[in-house]
Design a protein around this motif. Structure first.
Motif, PDB file in Angstrom:
ATOM      1  N   ILE A 297       1.057  -1.169  -0.069  1.00 18.03           N
ATOM      2  CA  ILE A 297      -0.070   0.138   0.110  1.00 18.03           C
ATOM      3  C   ILE A 297       0.899   1.460   0.038  1.00 18.03           C
ATOM      4  O   ILE A 297       1.736   1.449   0.774  1.00 18.03           O
ATOM      5  N   ILE A 298       0.681   2.182  -0.800  1.00 19.47           N
ATOM      6  CA  ILE A 298       1.219   3.553  -0.925  1.00 19.47           C
ATOM      7  C   ILE A 298       0.183   4.599  -0.353  1.00 19.47           C
ATOM      8  O   ILE A 298      -0.865   4.584  -0.582  1.00 19.47           O
ATOM      9  N   VAL A 299       0.655   5.384   0.609  1.00 24.53           N
ATOM     10  CA  VAL A 299      -0.060   6.332   1.078  1.00 24.53           C
ATOM     11  C   VAL A 299       0.489   7.559   0.811  1.00 24.53           C
ATOM     12  O   VAL A 299       1.604   8.150   1.327  1.00 24.53           O
ATOM     13  N   ASN A 300       0.043   8.406  -0.113  1.00 30.15           N
ATOM     14  CA  ASN A 300       0.581   9.579  -0.526  1.00 30.15           C
ATOM     15  C   ASN A 300       0.193  10.738   0.474  1.00 30.15           C
ATOM     16  O   ASN A 300      -0.519  10.592   1.094  1.00 30.15           O
ATOM     17  N   THR A 325      -3.430 -11.712  -0.356  1.00 35.84           N
ATOM     18  CA  THR A 325      -3.620 -10.404  -0.483  1.00 35.84           C
ATOM     19  C   THR A 325      -3.247  -9.508   0.614  1.00 35.84           C
ATOM     20  O   THR A 325      -3.503  -8.388   0.515  1.00 35.84           O
ATOM     21  N   THR A 326      -2.682 -10.200   1.595  1.00 39.12           N
ATOM     22  CA  THR A 326      -2.455  -9.486   2.631  1.00 39.12           C
ATOM     23  C   THR A 326      -1.317  -8.155   2.315  1.00 39.12           C
ATOM     24  O   THR A 326      -0.451  -8.434   1.675  1.00 39.12           O
ATOM     25  N   THR A 327      -1.556  -6.979   3.253  1.00 35.90           N
ATOM     26  CA  THR A 327      -0.426  -6.093   2.896  1.00 35.90           C
ATOM     27  C   THR A 327       0.779  -6.392   3.788  1.00 35.90           C
ATOM     28  O   THR A 327       0.641  -6.582   4.977  1.00 35.90           O
ATOM     29  N   ARG A 328       2.092  -6.434   3.219  1.00 33.57           N
ATOM     30  CA  ARG A 328       3.196  -6.814   3.720  1.00 33.57           C
ATOM     31  C   ARG A 328       3.933  -5.575   3.702  1.00 33.57           C
ATOM     32  O   ARG A 328       4.858  -5.657   4.404  1.00 33.57           O
ATOM     33  N   ARG A 329       4.084  -4.548   2.689  1.00 35.00           N
ATOM     34  CA  ARG A 329       4.696  -3.452   2.689  1.00 35.00           C
ATOM     35  C   ARG A 329       4.085  -2.166   2.675  1.00 35.00           C
ATOM     36  O   ARG A 329       2.820  -2.080   1.836  1.00 35.00           O
ATOM     37  N   LEU A 330       4.380  -1.209   3.429  1.00 34.88           N
ATOM     38  CA  LEU A 330       3.432  -0.016   3.473  1.00 34.88           C
ATOM     39  C   LEU A 330       4.668   1.003   3.119  1.00 34.88           C
ATOM     40  O   LEU A 330       5.444   1.412   4.015  1.00 34.88           O
ATOM     41  N   LEU A 426       4.121  -6.232   8.933  1.00 35.04           N
ATOM     42  CA  LEU A 426       3.833  -5.079   8.019  1.00 35.04           C
ATOM     43  C   LEU A 426       5.250  -4.218   8.138  1.00 35.04           C
ATOM     44  O   LEU A 426       5.661  -3.758   9.128  1.00 35.04           O
ATOM     45  N   HIS A 427       5.933  -4.291   6.972  1.00 32.27           N
ATOM     46  CA  HIS A 427       7.047  -3.543   6.970  1.00 32.27           C
ATOM     47  C   HIS A 427       6.702  -2.044   6.236  1.00 32.27           C
ATOM     48  O   HIS A 427       6.055  -1.841   5.147  1.00 32.27           O
ATOM     49  N   VAL A 428       7.107  -0.948   7.319  1.00 32.85           N
ATOM     50  CA  VAL A 428       6.938   0.343   6.952  1.00 32.85           C
ATOM     51  C   VAL A 428       8.198   1.136   6.433  1.00 32.85           C
ATOM     52  O   VAL A 428       9.438   0.890   7.000  1.00 32.85           O
TER      53      VAL A 428
END
Length: 532
Positions: A297-300, A325-330, A426-428
């Protein structure tokens, strides 16, 4: 790390849940009632159905990930029994392919009605066997119901096309005919829905199906196959149209090798999918692969942050991180990074971990002890590669496979970030702009699902365009998980390239034919060639 008081509350909740599971007869009675409604027993369940129930191979044990205690046992099939089952499926399909498609759709509609009748028991069984919370377990059965609805309508719209012929007195058309027998190898994390995607579409397109479930989730496959069996019997159709065969790697390998299996649909890891794909391609069989997904996921900077926080929480923690489809990278824009992380950490602290059938629980256990070990090794790798644990990071003591949902802060190029690990980590990472976020999104080997949170329409079209995300699923302002039935599901690169469920995915279950009919009485050749 998770705040001490919040962590203590989670552990106390988990402890109370485990004690209730082990000490109260009501919990056991509830589980027994679920099994009983679905025609299952603690022992003696048959793991082969090909028109009749059997299976003389070793016993598979379904284990509760909450307590690591046995739920029930199921027999498996031998390779010789599988060979007989395939022969029965081929024979049944020869009859089924001649049934008009709308009539085939009516059979799928009846399967849908029977699934609806037992939806809550089936959903509870998914929770028991997989470890999903109850809402997600029932939601998975709803997916099966929904794809049956989709397939029923589709059975009256399996359209080909008419193509203008360049030759006078000729008619050209494109049409689709059944393949034959479809082999379905499903994974533990969606033990019902993914099989349903394949079964519903394969049946309405005139194929027979042979379903091999994951060894750790045999119960839901037996329960659903009993339901399908009843519908087929009531309509005087051969039960071998839907064959279910429990077994280990040898059964899956034989399905991949057998030239009598016209299409192999495999859902699982990229590592195993590569082996299955090689086997099937060597015999020029048709292949449908749904493999790993290292989703981002990208949060602009212009995103609705409240919306994005809620989406990230569900996408990363739902199903305890065990969705493809789990989010693993943010990837967070540097201007909103700090405040977003602060909000997300607070949201994580409110997640209740425990028995997935207990009300209010949002995160159940990992499916196996092996997954717990993967979790521990990933946490160690994050620290070794310069990352920090912002929340979570611990295995929760007890008889079950519970871990803390975890957020890390780590460089987007770190080695551990490039690999999918099927756990709630989750990797941020911080990004300077959308272009950098797209670069990071695309640099991993997998290409399943991706999401961008923005309120700028120009960003939307950049993200969904040719220079945007390279994934099969490209979302805007929704999480990476929770795909709808109507759209084709699947991804690119090491995700396998397959597409299931909606849109025109049904075509994969068919032989595509271009037919040219000459009614002219002459023999003009294409491209103006004269051969006289």
């Amino acid at each position: 790390m998770l705040p001490v008081r919040a962590l203590s509350t989670l552990r106390q909740s988990l402890s109370r849940t485990s004690l209730r599971m082990l000490a109260t007869s009501s919990a056991f009675a509830k589980h027994a009632a679920i099994l009983s409604e679905l025609g299952l027993k603690p022992t003696g369940n048959k793991g082969l159905f090909d028109g009749q129930w059997g299976g003389s191979g070793p016993v598979q044990t379904a284990v509760s990930p909450v307590t690591n205690e046995t739920i029930a046992e199921v027999s498996t099939a031998t390779i010789d029994e599988l060979k007989v089952a395939i022969a029965k499926a081929k024979k049944a399909q020869e009859e089924w392919r001649l049934v008009p498609a709308p009539r085939r759709g009516e059979i799928v509609r009846q399967i849908r009605e029977r699934l609806e009748k037992h939806k809550h028991a089936l959903g509870s069984l998914v929770s028991l066997e997989v470890g999903k919370i109850y809402a997600e377990g029932v939601g998975e059965i709803q997916e099966y119901i929904d794809i049956c609805d989709f397939a029923t309508g589709l059975s009256r719209a399996l359209n080909g096309s008419v193509i203008p012929s360049e030759r006078p007195g000729h008619f050209m058309m494109e049409q689709y005919n059944p393949l034959g027998v479809v082999g379905i190898i499903s994974a533990f994390n969606f033990p019902a829905a993914v099989a349903g995607w394949n079964v519903a579409l394969a049946l309405i397109t005139g194929n027979a199906t042979i379903w091999k479930p994951a060894p750790s989730t045999p119960l839901i496959s037996v329960a659903i196959s009993k339901i399908i069996q009843d519908v087929l019997e009531e309509n005087n159709l051969p039960g071998a149209l839907h064959t279910m065969v429990c077994g280990g790697a040898d059964v899956g390998e034989y399905l991949a090798k057998s030239s009598d299996i016209n299409l192999v649909s495999f859902t699982g890891s990229t590592e195993v999918g590569r082996k299955v794909g090689t086997i099937v391609q060597n015999r020029f069989g048709k292949l449908l692969l749904e493999l790993g997904g290292n989703n981002a996921i990208i949060v602009n900077e212009d995103a609705d942050l409240e919306l994005a926080v809620r989406a990230c929480l569900f996408a990363a923690v739902g199903t305890a991180g065990q969705r493809c489809t789990t989010t693993r990278r943010l990837f967070l824009h540097e201007k909103i990074h700090d405040q977003f992380v602060e909000r997300l950490v607070k949201a994580y602290a409110q997640v209740k971990i425990g028995d997935p059938l207990e009300e209010g629980v949002l995160c159940g256990p990992l499916h196996t002890k092996v997954a717990v070990e993967h979790y521990k090794k990933t946490i160690e790798a994050v620290k070794a590669q310069g990352g920090k644990i912002l929340v979570g990071g611990n295995v929760i003591p007890g008889p079950g496979n519970f871990v803390e949902p975890t957020i890390t802060s780590i460089d987007a190029n770190a080695a551990i970030v490039q690999h999918e690990v099927f756990v709630p980590i989750l990797h941020v990472s911080k990004i300077k702009n959308l272009e950098e976020g797209i670069k990071f999104n695309n640099q991993v080997a997998q290409g399943l699902s991706s999401s961008l949170f923005t309120q700028d329409i120009s960003n939307v079209f950049k993200w969904t365009g040719p220079a945007g995300s390279d994934c099969g699923i490209v979302n805007v302002n929704i999480p990476t998980n929770g795909a709808e039935i109507g759209g084709a599901f699947g991804g690119e690169k090491e995700t396998g390239g397959g597409r299931e469920s909606g849109s025109d995915s049904w075509k994969q279950y068919c032989r595509r034919q271009t037919a040219t009919i000459n009614f002219s009485g002459a023999l003009p050749l294409a491209q103006g060639i004269k051969f006289e």
